[in-house]
Scaffold this active site. Structure first.
Site, PDB file in Angstrom:
ATOM      1  N   SER A 235       0.685  -1.037  -0.121  1.00  0.00           N
ATOM      2  CA  SER A 235       0.041   0.071  -0.242  1.00  0.00           C
ATOM      3  C   SER A 235       0.846   1.133   0.106  1.00  0.00           C
ATOM      4  CB  SER A 235      -0.787  -0.133   1.278  1.00  0.00           C
ATOM      5  OG  SER A 235      -1.697   1.055   1.174  1.00  0.00           O
TER       6      SER A 235
ATOM      7  N   ASP B 228      -4.912  -4.642   5.508  1.00  0.00           N
ATOM      8  CA  ASP B 228      -5.165  -5.438   4.667  1.00  0.00           C
ATOM      9  C   ASP B 228      -4.091  -6.229   4.407  1.00  0.00           C
ATOM     10  OD1 ASP B 228      -6.738  -6.611   2.583  1.00  0.00           O
ATOM     11  OD2 ASP B 228      -6.037  -5.152   1.268  1.00  0.00           O
TER      12      ASP B 228
ATOM     13  N   HIS C 224      -2.810  -0.872  -3.405  1.00  0.00           N
ATOM     14  CA  HIS C 224      -3.919  -0.282  -3.032  1.00  0.00           C
ATOM     15  C   HIS C 224      -3.643   1.066  -4.074  1.00  0.00           C
ATOM     16  CE1 HIS C 224      -4.574  -1.797   1.281  1.00  0.00           C
ATOM     17  NE2 HIS C 224      -5.054  -2.723   0.310  1.00  0.00           N
TER      18      HIS C 224
END
Ligand code: SAM
Lengths: 299, 212
Positions: free
Chosen positions: B23, B143, B50
């Site tokens: 991310s 995540d 992401h």
């Protein structure tokens, strides 16, 4: 040379029991096949040619939160409890959608397709897999702003009747409005987006005149037939859930539902490229996945 | 960290997929790892990063331009191939099928993310079992932790970037708190590690050293 002492040996299971691993996987596969067959025979919804990874993910999710041991147990529940089936149906049909999702797509419609549609005295449009309707109302707004709405008939279909109910109500959560307004502007909107809705508590209700030319109907792309003489078909983010075989079937259905020179719009990550019917279409806006059916004699 | 520095793999394994979740800070991390891989690297790599739903996936084109290995965005139903790094498309979840082709989905965001690392990791764990390597790199949320746990449960090898070495420590930290990784590595150790793991299947027994 490697000195063994430098390393910490930790437990990576070796799966000596590869056999057992395969055994379990095989059973899971059989159970899932049987579950889909049971759903088909009992309720006539056919998920057998949907992406397995997707179906499995959603089914296992439901199994976990319903505290079930395995899919055989779920199959029993499906057969004897209609409401449980309806819950699973919601899990399997991903109703996620947005107003003006992919603003650049709507901009392309405005610039490239609307001038073509303006030539017709009456326009027929089909949103296949419209979910809760946000995409349909987005298009209604666009057609209104382009002065075409009064001579358009929109058919908006989905196989999920609960989603259709929501679509008919045209009531959406207010916390999405900020995103939708920004999407609308990026999509080439010419008014203030606030003109199209009234806020009430934590919801908005869309301007009821947007509904005037829309018919919402229950239609299953796997098992139902042709919708005739469409000038434009939108089917966005539905085909990604289908196997190639089913995609082919549905694209054929679209081809037969389009007028010669009618337009077909797919989702950003969907394509006709690998379809048996690719030759019958030309690509109009490559990036936005807007295609046009070739007039019959050129096919 | 530093307690878990390596692992003994007693049985040769042919790894068939490397799944990377990343991310915030991903641009730098990926531009360190990907260009260091050889053109014909034998294990398909899937990167779930992401990114904004409206992104034009510039990162992918940039990585491709600076790497020997081919870098491309996932297409639906595309087959995973060697010599390729696949990146998740903006606003879609990525899954993998039994026949090693990709599927996409627009279901709800998971952990506020679409693409979500958990979604791909869980799906890949089902398909690849012990022939999967799962990797969590720099990032700000959690995540990927659940997915990494699932990969380990299915017999796969799991790797986390050393949080102290990560641009943003949140995601690697969350991963380590959720499941004990087999390896905790620094950014510049990752590409050599992958190369080493790619060779692993061809040998009977092998030691993976601390600093490869
Ligand atoms: C992800 S939504 C797409 C919504 C919208 N078109 C968009 O792109 O935002 C997919 C929709 O397809 C519908 N669907 C799935 N399978 C279908 C089928 N066999 N027949 C009709 N609709 C189907 C689902 O119920 C769901 O509402």
């Amino acid at each position: 040379m490697i000195n063994k002492k430098e390393f910490v040996s930790i437990d990576i299971p070796d799966f000596e029991d590869d056999f057992q691993f395969g055994w379990k996987k095989e059973n899971e596969k059989i159970e899932l096949d049987l579950l889909l067959e049971a759903i088909y025979q009992k309720y006539h919804y056919d998920f057998k040619d949907y992406s397995r990874a997707h179906i499995k993910r959603r089914v296992l999710y439901r199994m976990r939160i319903s505290n079930m041991e395995n899919l055989s147990q779920m199959q029993h529940q499906i057969l004897y409890d209609r409401s449980f089936f309806e819950t699973l149906l919601m899990d399997l049909s991903i109703n996620v959608t947005e107003m003006f999702r992919d603003p650049s797509f709507y901009l392309a419609i405005r610039k490239k397709i609307i001038p073509q549609l303006k030539k017709y005295s009456f326009i027929k449009l089909w949103h296949a897999g419209c979910a809760s309707g946000e995409e349909v109302y987005s298009m209604a707004i666009l057609l209104k702003e382009e002065g075409l709405y009064s001579r358009t008939q929109i058919y908006a279909t989905d196989f999920n009747t609960i989603a259709l109910q929501k679509a008919r109500s045209a009531i959406y959560p207010i916390d999405m409005i900020k995103d939708y307004t920004s999407n609308y502007q990026k999509a080439g909107g010419i008014n203030s987006f606030a003109e199209y809705y009234t806020a009430k508590y934590d919801s908005v209700i869309l301007d009821s005149t947007l509904k005037e030319r829309i018919v919402f109907a229950d239609h299953n792309l796997v098992t139902d037939g042709v919708f005739g003489e469409m000038n434009l078909i939108l089917c966005r983010n539905v085909l990604i859930y289908f196997t190639r075989k089913l995609q082919n079937r549905v694209i054929k259905l679209f081809m037969e539902s389009l007028t010669p020179s009618g337009f077909l719009c797919l989702g950003t990550k969907e394509t006709l490229q690998f379809s048996e019917y690719a030759q019958f279409f030309s690509s109009i806006v490559e990036k936005e996945k807007i295609f046009q059916r070739k007039p019959d004699d050129n096919a | 960290m530093g307690t878990i520095t390596g692992a003994l793999l007693s049985k040769p394994r042919v790894f068939r997929c490397i799944a990377i979740g990343v991310s915030a800070g991903g641009m730098h991390a990926l531009s360190t790892i990907i260009p260091a891989l050889p053109k014909d690297f034998p294990i398909p790599i899937v990167v779930i990063q992401h990114i904004s739903p409206l992104s034009d996936n510039y990162t992918t084109r940039y990585l491709d331009s600076i790497s020997r290995i081919h870098v491309k965005e996932v297409d639906e139903k595309e087959r995973l191939r060697r010599g390729t790094v696949y990146t998740a498309p903006p606003n879609y979840h990525v899954l993998v099928e039994e026949d090693e082709t990709f599927s996409l989905s627009v279901e709800e965001r998971i952990n506020f993310a679409r693409p979500s690392v958990d979604v791909f990791f869980e799906s890949a764990a089902e398909v690849y079992g012990d022939s999967l390597i799962g990797v969590i790199l720099t990032g700000a949320n959690s995540d990927g932790s659940k997915g990494l746990k699932k990969i380990k449960e299915e017999g796969g090898v799991i790797v986390v970037q050393d949080p102290q070495n990560a641009e943003v420590e949140g995601m690697p930290k969350a991963a380590i708190e959720t499941v004990t990784p087999h390896f905790v590595l620094k950014l510049d150790e990752l590409a050599p590690f992958f190369v080493k793991m790619a060779k692993h299947g061809r040998k009977k027994t092998e030691l993976i050293p601390e600093n490869i």
